[in-house]
Design an enzyme around this catalytic site. Structure first.
Site, mmCIF file in Angstrom:
data_model
loop_
_atom_site.group_PDB
_atom_site.id
_atom_site.type_symbol
_atom_site.label_atom_id
_atom_site.label_comp_id
_atom_site.label_asym_id
_atom_site.label_seq_id
_atom_site.Cartn_x
_atom_site.Cartn_y
_atom_site.Cartn_z
ATOM 1 N N ASP A 13 -24.144 28.898 33.474
ATOM 2 C CA ASP A 13 -25.588 28.781 33.693
ATOM 3 C C ASP A 13 -26.257 29.249 32.407
ATOM 4 O O ASP A 13 -26.417 30.451 32.178
ATOM 5 C CB ASP A 13 -26.027 29.646 34.876
ATOM 6 N N GLU A 76 -24.875 23.627 34.020
ATOM 7 C CA GLU A 76 -26.147 23.123 34.546
ATOM 8 C C GLU A 76 -26.904 22.393 33.450
ATOM 9 O O GLU A 76 -26.983 22.856 32.311
ATOM 10 C CB GLU A 76 -26.987 24.277 35.088
ATOM 11 N N ASP A 148 -27.676 35.221 37.697
ATOM 12 C CA ASP A 148 -27.144 34.312 36.679
ATOM 13 C C ASP A 148 -25.668 34.004 36.926
ATOM 14 O O ASP A 148 -25.227 32.865 36.787
ATOM 15 C CB ASP A 148 -27.340 34.897 35.279
#
Length: 182
Positions: A13, A76, A148
């Site tokens: 991420d 992502e 996160d």
């Protein structure tokens, strides 16, 4: 009958302040948590200089790859933010993480936040807290992972389940029409 192969997946991420990572193993349909955490670019001197922060992300993701030896990486995709400067900074953080992955010759797949949330929670507008809770449940963790790290683990979970179930039918059909199998 042979045993299902085990695949180690690293989820990332990306973020300019904190780049989350999550490592899991998939054997058949079973997922096993390996590790998670964050690469922090917060400087002790309070500096916000971009170049050293990007190097920290690059080095940090390289270290995670060297430590956990993933076979596949899921990340992502960047979304367009209201603030163009924030979007640009996030894109640069992603670029540093992508460079670490590509430099390691590991397969990289990207997913939108919507795809990740749908895969983990079942709805694309899920909150961060819902993602954290589902990651905890799916991986049978004793406590909620940080936001996160949870997002990175969710990305890895999404990748682990990609191509399975009814959602894979259109893709598999295309592959067969082109003369290739699964």
């Amino acid at each position: 009958m042979s045993a299902a192969p085990t695949v180690r997946i690293l989820g990332i991420d990306p973020g300019l302040r904190f780049t989350g990572f999550g490592v899991l193993e998939k054997t058949g349909s079973r997922l096993q948590y390996i590790a998670s955490g964050c690469v922090s670019t917060q400087r002790k001197d309070g500096s916000e200089a971009l170049a050293p922060r990007l190097k920290t992300i690059l080095d940090g993701v390289r270290e995670v790859i060297a430590t956990y030896a993933p076979q596949q990486v899921a990340m992502e995709k960047v979304f367009v933010n209201v603030n163009p400067q924030s979007t640009l900074a996030l894109g640069q953080a992603r670029g540093a993480a992508i460079c670490a992955v590509v430099d390691s010759d590991i397969e990289l797949t990207e997913y939108t936040a919507l795809q990740i949330k749908q895969a983990v929670v079942g709805k694309g507008n899920a909150s961060k807290e819902q993602v954290q809770e589902m990651v905890k449940r799916l991986l049978r963790l004793p406590a909620l992972p940080g936001a996160d790290a949870a997002d990175a683990l969710a990305c890895a979970i999404c990748h682990a389940h990609a191509g399975q179930g009814l959602g894979a039918l259109p893709t598999r059909g295309l592959q067969l029409r082109n003369g290739r199998l699964g």
